[in-house]
Design an enzyme around this catalytic site. Structure first.
Site, mmCIF file in Angstrom:
data_model
loop_
_atom_site.group_PDB
_atom_site.id
_atom_site.type_symbol
_atom_site.label_atom_id
_atom_site.label_comp_id
_atom_site.label_asym_id
_atom_site.label_seq_id
_atom_site.Cartn_x
_atom_site.Cartn_y
_atom_site.Cartn_z
ATOM 1 N N HIS A 1 0.000 3.760 -10.424
ATOM 2 C CA HIS A 1 -0.893 4.165 -9.314
ATOM 3 C C HIS A 1 -0.089 4.968 -8.278
ATOM 4 C CE1 HIS A 1 -3.814 3.806 -6.137
ATOM 5 N NE2 HIS A 1 -4.553 2.940 -6.774
ATOM 6 N N GLU B 1 -2.803 9.241 -11.001
ATOM 7 C CA GLU B 1 -2.321 8.052 -11.693
ATOM 8 C C GLU B 1 -2.374 8.226 -13.210
ATOM 9 O OE1 GLU B 1 -4.718 4.769 -10.169
ATOM 10 O OE2 GLU B 1 -5.143 5.949 -8.394
ATOM 11 N N ARG C 1 0.833 -1.213 0.000
ATOM 12 C CA ARG C 1 0.000 0.000 0.000
ATOM 13 C C ARG C 1 0.864 1.259 0.000
ATOM 14 N NH1 ARG C 1 -4.855 0.732 -1.404
ATOM 15 N NH2 ARG C 1 -5.655 -0.925 -0.055
#
Ligand code: BG6
Length: 317
Positions: free
Chosen positions: A170, A274, A69
């Site tokens: 991302h 992104e 993450r």
């Protein structure tokens, strides 16, 4: 090995969290970047003062099959749930390899702080996505601290079949306080709102600011986007090529609490912007190759403001 990325001074291979293999890139002025082979994922990008520029959750797990993450996960061959595969595809939870012999790049950078990674289909994966491919990812830390990611994806199917995919870098930018952040370059554009069943809207207003959850896919965006962090007086400039769309995501408080690998208040200190290709999937015939590039830099806001007047700059490269 004829890769220009092997200079020891600039590229170090070592172990990271949970003994996972990682590569550290360093430049003479002191900037650095860290890349895990797990996910082929950048997890750290620091400027010459050692300040972290990417967000990595304090609760990030570095354990298969959960993706890490934060940093820059690679979404391939599917962005989010735009298809039947697992969310954001499988590339972010696969272990990539160092590419021992990357084919030459036409636009060669002078930086020696770079690493070439490769991901190929596995027999397991072919059962869920019945295609063969070679995904080459070059990550370069420029002499000025800019971070470049270039993806080259080739269809290596031997059955004559084309394949289609969607894609995103991302990127989780680290920001001081999300309520003090503004994004420039996306105003007046159309977007698909993931919070409203991907319905299409047109952005209103001068620039994008944040006061609640956001999950939008901006369409046909310019090649430059700026993320202005007022409190820190820092501007991130994102330049992209081959990636027409741009996703903007912040989970805000409720979703943050629902994510096991994300701290309750961490949404205040991150923003995902992104570079992506979502609306119109890329289609490759056997033997064809696609290339998509993202370059990010962090500059003092005072330097940036005039130059990033959207009317003057965003239409040019
Ligand atoms: C964004 C998507 O790119 O990623 C969001 O637009 C999604 O819909 C977010 O929630 C995070 O996804 P994940 O799978 O990493 O939790």
């Amino acid at each position: 090995m004829n890769s220009p990325c092997r200079e020891k001074l600039f590229v170090e291979h070592c172990k990271g969290v949970n003994g996972l293999e990682k590569v550290v890139l360093r430049e003479v002025r002191g900037c650095s970047a860290e890349i895990y082979l797990y996910g082929g994922q950048v997890t750290s990008w620091k400027n010459e003062y050692g300040e972290e520029l990417l967000f990595l959750s304090s609760k990030a797990t570095f354990t298969h099959p959960k993706p890490i993450r934060g940093g820059i996960p690679i979404c391939f061959p599917q962005f989010a749930n735009h298809g039947s595969l697992e969310k954001h595809g499988f590339a972010r939870s696969r272990v990539w390899s160092i590419d021992p012999d990357p084919p030459p790049f036409s636009a060669n950078s002078s930086s020696q702080a770079c690493v070439d990674l490769i991901l190929k289909h596995s027999e397991e994966e072919v059962k869920i996505w019945p295609h063969r491919y070679e995904f080459r990812l070059r990550i370069t830390l420029g002499p000025g601290g800019d971070l470049m990611l270039t993806s080259r994806i080739r269809n290596t199917n031997t059955d004559g079949k084309s394949f289609a995919f969607t894609f995103a870098y991302h990127t989780y930018f680290a920001v001081s306080d999300i309520s003090e952040v503004r994004v420039e370059g996306l105003e007046t554009l159309d977007y698909l709102d993931n919070l409203k069943d991907k319905e299409r809207f047109t952005e209103q207003g001068d620039a994008i600011t944040f006061e609640s959850e956001v999950d939008k896919v901006y369409l046909s965006t310019p090649t430059k986007i700026a993320i202005l962090d007022h409190e820190r007086k820092r501007t991130f400039v994102l330049r992209k090529d081959g990636l027409p769309d741009a996703v903007v995501w912040n989970p805000w408080d409720k979703k943050a609490k629902a994510m096991a690998d994300f701290g309750d208040d961490e949404y205040k200190h991150m923003l995902c912007v992104e570079a992506a290709c979502v609306e119109k999937p890329i289609i490759l015939k056997p033997g064809e190759e696609w290339r998509g590039r993202q370059e990010i830099s962090a500059v003092p806001s005072s330097y940036c403001s005039g130059q990033l007047d959207p009317k003057k700059v965003f239409q040019s490269d």
